[in-house]
Motif scaffolding. Structure first.
Motif, PDB file in Angstrom:
ATOM      1  N   LEU A   4       0.827  -1.205   0.000  1.00  0.00           N
ATOM      2  CA  LEU A   4       0.000   0.000   0.000  1.00  0.00           C
ATOM      3  C   LEU A   4       0.862   1.255   0.000  1.00  0.00           C
ATOM      4  N   TYR A   5       1.983   1.200   0.708  1.00  0.00           N
ATOM      5  CA  TYR A   5       2.892   2.355   0.746  1.00  0.00           C
ATOM      6  C   TYR A   5       3.486   2.615  -0.641  1.00  0.00           C
ATOM      7  N   GLU A   6       3.830   1.544  -1.334  1.00  0.00           N
ATOM      8  CA  GLU A   6       4.326   1.681  -2.705  1.00  0.00           C
ATOM      9  C   GLU A   6       3.262   2.320  -3.591  1.00  0.00           C
ATOM     10  N   LEU A   7       2.043   1.877  -3.414  1.00  0.00           N
ATOM     11  CA  LEU A   7       0.932   2.429  -4.201  1.00  0.00           C
ATOM     12  C   LEU A   7       0.738   3.911  -3.899  1.00  0.00           C
ATOM     13  N   ALA A   8       0.925   4.283  -2.631  1.00  0.00           N
ATOM     14  CA  ALA A   8       0.702   5.660  -2.208  1.00  0.00           C
ATOM     15  C   ALA A   8       1.821   6.599  -2.645  1.00  0.00           C
ATOM     16  N   THR A   9       3.038   6.110  -2.725  1.00  0.00           N
ATOM     17  CA  THR A   9       4.190   6.991  -2.954  1.00  0.00           C
ATOM     18  C   THR A   9       4.801   6.887  -4.351  1.00  0.00           C
ATOM     19  N   ILE A  53     -10.854   5.319  -9.975  1.00  0.00           N
ATOM     20  CA  ILE A  53      -9.420   5.034  -9.881  1.00  0.00           C
ATOM     21  C   ILE A  53      -8.635   6.256  -9.400  1.00  0.00           C
ATOM     22  N   ALA A  54      -8.873   7.394 -10.009  1.00  0.00           N
ATOM     23  CA  ALA A  54      -8.141   8.614  -9.638  1.00  0.00           C
ATOM     24  C   ALA A  54      -8.421   8.991  -8.181  1.00  0.00           C
ATOM     25  N   GLU A  55      -9.663   8.845  -7.784  1.00  0.00           N
ATOM     26  CA  GLU A  55     -10.027   9.163  -6.390  1.00  0.00           C
ATOM     27  C   GLU A  55      -9.325   8.221  -5.410  1.00  0.00           C
ATOM     28  N   PHE A  56      -9.281   6.954  -5.777  1.00  0.00           N
ATOM     29  CA  PHE A  56      -8.600   5.973  -4.919  1.00  0.00           C
ATOM     30  C   PHE A  56      -7.107   6.284  -4.809  1.00  0.00           C
ATOM     31  N   LYS A  57      -6.493   6.649  -5.925  1.00  0.00           N
ATOM     32  CA  LYS A  57      -5.070   6.996  -5.917  1.00  0.00           C
ATOM     33  C   LYS A  57      -4.824   8.198  -5.013  1.00  0.00           C
ATOM     34  N   GLU A  58      -5.684   9.196  -5.096  1.00  0.00           N
ATOM     35  CA  GLU A  58      -5.555  10.375  -4.248  1.00  0.00           C
ATOM     36  C   GLU A  58      -5.720  10.016  -2.775  1.00  0.00           C
ATOM     37  N   TYR A  59      -6.666   9.126  -2.508  1.00  0.00           N
ATOM     38  CA  TYR A  59      -6.873   8.688  -1.134  1.00  0.00           C
ATOM     39  C   TYR A  59      -5.616   8.007  -0.593  1.00  0.00           C
ATOM     40  N   MET A  60      -5.029   7.104  -1.386  1.00  0.00           N
ATOM     41  CA  MET A  60      -3.828   6.400  -0.944  1.00  0.00           C
ATOM     42  C   MET A  60      -2.672   7.376  -0.734  1.00  0.00           C
ATOM     43  N   GLN A  61      -2.534   8.336  -1.617  1.00  0.00           N
ATOM     44  CA  GLN A  61      -1.464   9.318  -1.470  1.00  0.00           C
ATOM     45  C   GLN A  61      -1.626  10.135  -0.191  1.00  0.00           C
ATOM     46  N   SER A  62      -2.879  10.384   0.188  1.00  0.00           N
ATOM     47  CA  SER A  62      -3.135  11.143   1.415  1.00  0.00           C
ATOM     48  C   SER A  62      -2.864  10.325   2.678  1.00  0.00           C
ATOM     49  N   MET A  63      -2.716   9.011   2.496  1.00  0.00           N
ATOM     50  CA  MET A  63      -2.545   8.121   3.645  1.00  0.00           C
ATOM     51  C   MET A  63      -1.102   7.660   3.836  1.00  0.00           C
ATOM     52  N   ASP A  64      -0.156   8.246   3.117  1.00  0.00           N
ATOM     53  CA  ASP A  64       1.218   7.752   3.190  1.00  0.00           C
ATOM     54  C   ASP A  64       1.803   7.849   4.601  1.00  0.00           C
ATOM     55  N   GLU A  65       1.553   8.955   5.290  1.00  0.00           N
ATOM     56  CA  GLU A  65       2.075   9.098   6.658  1.00  0.00           C
ATOM     57  C   GLU A  65       1.379   8.136   7.616  1.00  0.00           C
ATOM     58  N   HIS A  66       0.106   7.942   7.397  1.00  0.00           N
ATOM     59  CA  HIS A  66      -0.648   6.978   8.215  1.00  0.00           C
ATOM     60  C   HIS A  66      -0.075   5.583   8.057  1.00  0.00           C
ATOM     61  N   ILE A  67       0.218   5.202   6.827  1.00  0.00           N
ATOM     62  CA  ILE A  67       0.773   3.869   6.567  1.00  0.00           C
ATOM     63  C   ILE A  67       2.123   3.713   7.256  1.00  0.00           C
ATOM     64  N   LYS A  68       2.950   4.739   7.167  1.00  0.00           N
ATOM     65  CA  LYS A  68       4.260   4.702   7.836  1.00  0.00           C
ATOM     66  C   LYS A  68       4.094   4.493   9.337  1.00  0.00           C
ATOM     67  N   ASP A  69       3.185   5.256   9.914  1.00  0.00           N
ATOM     68  CA  ASP A  69       2.941   5.151  11.360  1.00  0.00           C
ATOM     69  C   ASP A  69       2.450   3.758  11.733  1.00  0.00           C
ATOM     70  N   GLN A  70       1.530   3.224  10.941  1.00  0.00           N
ATOM     71  CA  GLN A  70       0.942   1.926  11.261  1.00  0.00           C
ATOM     72  C   GLN A  70       1.938   0.782  11.086  1.00  0.00           C
ATOM     73  N   MET A  71       2.812   0.888  10.110  1.00  0.00           N
ATOM     74  CA  MET A  71       3.855  -0.121   9.948  1.00  0.00           C
ATOM     75  C   MET A  71       4.744  -0.177  11.185  1.00  0.00           C
ATOM     76  N   LEU A  72       5.097   0.994  11.679  1.00  0.00           N
ATOM     77  CA  LEU A  72       5.967   1.068  12.851  1.00  0.00           C
ATOM     78  C   LEU A  72       5.243   0.587  14.099  1.00  0.00           C
ATOM     79  N   VAL A  73       3.976   0.978  14.236  1.00  0.00           N
ATOM     80  CA  VAL A  73       3.174   0.552  15.390  1.00  0.00           C
ATOM     81  C   VAL A  73       3.034  -0.963  15.417  1.00  0.00           C
ATOM     82  N   TYR A  74       2.698  -1.548  14.270  1.00  0.00           N
ATOM     83  CA  TYR A  74       2.532  -3.005  14.217  1.00  0.00           C
ATOM     84  C   TYR A  74       3.835  -3.717  14.571  1.00  0.00           C
TER      85      TYR A  74
END
Length: 235
Positions: free
Chosen positions: A150-155, A205-226
């Motif tokens: 998901l992080y790859e998809l977002a960034t 598709i475009a909306e989903f891509k934008e959503y994932m891009q907006s979640m990049d910091e969240h994904i980073k945080d959650q990877m570390l938390v897990y």
């Protein structure tokens, strides 16, 4: 209670238990050797019957052998525990584990990507291979695999979000399952809903891509938390 501190405390307690067990075993071995020495000396100076002497010497030999086995086992256990390396915490330069409190996203992702490369086929990762019932990926790594993809998809702008959505509801269920294991319920539901909508013809598709891009910091945080919350599973 801070889970990071808890993990450090558990590690200290494990070290203490190993140390105490090693000391106890060493004491028992020392007692056995002492008994063997005393018995041998007594037999040599006080026992005139040769047969009885031989029996005592055999018993002493057995005691010494048992003591040797105990000492070897204690040393082996101590070394094994001492050199037990945590996949994410082990510092290759210092040759020791760092504190879980010092663990960073960059370290987690670097180590994770190294591990994920093992599962590549002709340089590519195939989601079906990673999460199928026949997958050789350890179960506790799978949430991290999901987050990394998901992080790859977002960034990475070069990744087509439509390809991910086209994987279908079965893939969506897998990702939702592993995100929920990290109590990341909102993101799990959101991603699954995008995939279901895509299947039904609502291809945002475009909306989903934008959503994932907006979640990049969240994904980073959650990877570390897990990783921190489950750090003992990576020993």
């Amino acid at each position: 209670m801070n889970p990071n501190n808890t993990n450090d405390q558990n590690k200290d307690q494990a070290n203490d238990r190993i140390r105490e067990a090693t000391i106890t075993i060493t004491k028992i071995a020392s007692v056995l050797i002492a008994i063997a020495i005393v018995a041998a000396c007594y037999s040599y100076t006080k026992v005139s019957d040769m047969i009885l002497q031989m029996v005592i010497y055999c018993i002493c030999t057995v005691l010494c052998l048992v003591a040797s086995v105990l000492i070897a086992a204690a040393v082996s256990a101590r070394r094994a525990h001492k050199h037990k390396r945590n996949f994410f915490l082990y510092d290759r330069k210092k040759k020791t584990d760092v504190s879980v409190n010092d663990l960073t996203f960059d370290t987690v992702r670097t180590r994770l990507c190294e591990f994920m490369s093992i599962f590549k086929h002709k340089g590519k990762l195939y989601i079906g291979d990673l999460f199928s019932s026949n997958s050789t990926v350890p179960e506790h790594f799978k949430p991290l695999f999901c987050y990394e993809l998901l992080y790859e998809l977002a960034t990475n702008d070069g990744i087509d979000a439509g390809i991910f959505l086209s994987f279908g509801s079965e893939c969506g269920e897998v990702f939702a399952k592993y995100l929920r294991q990290n109590e990341d319920y909102e993101m799990a539901t959101k991603i699954y809903s995008y995939i279901i909508d895509f299947e039904s013809g609502d291809k945002r598709i475009a909306e989903f891509k934008e959503y994932m891009q907006s979640m990049d910091e969240h994904i980073k945080d959650q990877m570390l938390v897990y990783t921190k919350n489950n750090i003992d599973k990576f020993n």
